[in-house]
Structures are given as C-alpha cells and as structure tokens.
Design a protein around this motif. Sequence first.
Motif, PDB file in Angstrom:
ATOM      1  N   GLN A 115    -116.775  83.883  28.705  1.00  0.00           N
ATOM      2  CA  GLN A 115    -115.368  84.036  28.909  1.00  0.00           C
ATOM      3  C   GLN A 115    -114.728  82.657  29.100  1.00  0.00           C
ATOM      4  O   GLN A 115    -115.377  81.718  29.555  1.00  0.00           O
ATOM      5  CB  GLN A 115    -115.065  84.937  30.109  1.00  0.00           C
ATOM      6  N   VAL A 116    -113.460  82.570  28.746  1.00  0.00           N
ATOM      7  CA  VAL A 116    -112.687  81.347  28.904  1.00  0.00           C
ATOM      8  C   VAL A 116    -111.453  81.676  29.725  1.00  0.00           C
ATOM      9  O   VAL A 116    -110.684  82.581  29.381  1.00  0.00           O
ATOM     10  CB  VAL A 116    -112.270  80.764  27.547  1.00  0.00           C
ATOM     11  N   ALA A 163    -109.672  74.525  31.792  1.00  0.00           N
ATOM     12  CA  ALA A 163    -110.569  75.673  31.847  1.00  0.00           C
ATOM     13  C   ALA A 163    -111.114  75.807  33.256  1.00  0.00           C
ATOM     14  O   ALA A 163    -111.505  74.822  33.874  1.00  0.00           O
ATOM     15  CB  ALA A 163    -111.708  75.506  30.850  1.00  0.00           C
ATOM     16  N   TYR A 182    -117.265  75.516  28.118  1.00  0.00           N
ATOM     17  CA  TYR A 182    -116.928  76.677  27.318  1.00  0.00           C
ATOM     18  C   TYR A 182    -116.899  76.284  25.846  1.00  0.00           C
ATOM     19  O   TYR A 182    -116.784  75.105  25.516  1.00  0.00           O
ATOM     20  CB  TYR A 182    -115.594  77.290  27.737  1.00  0.00           C
ATOM     21  N   TRP A 217    -115.121  76.717  22.024  1.00  0.00           N
ATOM     22  CA  TRP A 217    -113.886  77.096  21.347  1.00  0.00           C
ATOM     23  C   TRP A 217    -113.852  76.495  19.954  1.00  0.00           C
ATOM     24  O   TRP A 217    -114.526  75.515  19.679  1.00  0.00           O
ATOM     25  CB  TRP A 217    -112.658  76.645  22.139  1.00  0.00           C
ATOM     26  N   ASN A 264    -112.463  68.779  30.141  1.00  0.00           N
ATOM     27  CA  ASN A 264    -112.261  70.165  29.723  1.00  0.00           C
ATOM     28  C   ASN A 264    -110.786  70.563  29.831  1.00  0.00           C
ATOM     29  O   ASN A 264    -110.450  71.655  30.291  1.00  0.00           O
ATOM     30  CB  ASN A 264    -113.112  71.107  30.570  1.00  0.00           C
ATOM     31  N   THR A 274    -112.000  81.513  20.082  1.00  0.00           N
ATOM     32  CA  THR A 274    -113.445  81.316  20.020  1.00  0.00           C
ATOM     33  C   THR A 274    -114.037  81.671  18.661  1.00  0.00           C
ATOM     34  O   THR A 274    -115.250  81.609  18.484  1.00  0.00           O
ATOM     35  CB  THR A 274    -114.150  82.125  21.116  1.00  0.00           C
ATOM     36  N   TYR A 309    -107.795  84.029  24.082  1.00  0.00           N
ATOM     37  CA  TYR A 309    -107.709  83.652  25.486  1.00  0.00           C
ATOM     38  C   TYR A 309    -106.388  82.957  25.731  1.00  0.00           C
ATOM     39  O   TYR A 309    -105.998  82.067  24.978  1.00  0.00           O
ATOM     40  CB  TYR A 309    -108.870  82.743  25.890  1.00  0.00           C
TER      41      TYR A 309
END
Length: 126
Positions: free
Chosen positions: A1-2, A24, A29, A31, A76, A99, A115
């Motif tokens: 999950q983001v 984030a 994460y 992407w 990030n 993503t 997201y």
Amino acid sequence: QVQLVESGGGSVQSGGSLRLSCAASAYTYRWYSMGWFRQAPGKEREGVAGLDRTGITKYSDSVKGRFTISIDNAKNTLYLQMNSLKPEDTAMYYCAADTDSRSYYTLLYPSRYNYWGQGTQVTVSS
C-alpha cells in the motif's frame, strides 16, 4: 500500500511562489508514475503535472513554464514548485501515485492513479 500526505499549501499573493510536498507515510514503496492534481469548488479535477518512473514530465498548458514537478527518492517525497502564481491557481491540490505502468500520454488523467493524498489548499489573492 502507498499512503501520501501533502503539505506546503497556504495563501500567497499573485506572483508569489509555493512548494508543495507529498511524502509517503512508508519510506519504501513502488510506483510507476506520480502526479499533482487540483480541484476548485464546483469544477472538475484537473491534472497539473505528472512524472513517470523514467523521469519524463508532463504539464498542463495552464501551468507550463511556471510549475515544476520533481522527486527526491532519498526522502521519498514528491514536490511541486509553483512560481508566478495566479488567482486562477487557487484550488485544493492533491498528489497521486500509480503503481501500474501506463502511457505517458495519460499522466494527467486522474483515472490512472490508484493512490491519493488528502490534499492541501492553495489560495492566491490578487
């Protein structure tokens, strides 16, 4: 999950500058593209700036030459540097992440992103 959290919004006078940040909540994460979108009351959500995984950017005509999207991978964090702000830039600004790999030509299409942050308000007075 983001999970994405925007910050840096505020009130400025016409011609001023702001830098929006999108961090984030989890440091690591994955992407494929990220973007900034904005929505004013009673208006549709508008794609402002997009960045794909290779570093290619895309801007809406209304902000081209004034806004710059960038990312600091070490922190990030996604940024939107906004210069020469105009009253018509007033809106809630959202960052988004995708993503999945999709076409460069859809970088400014809200429907490709899965997201979203909660938004940060930008108000530009004349």
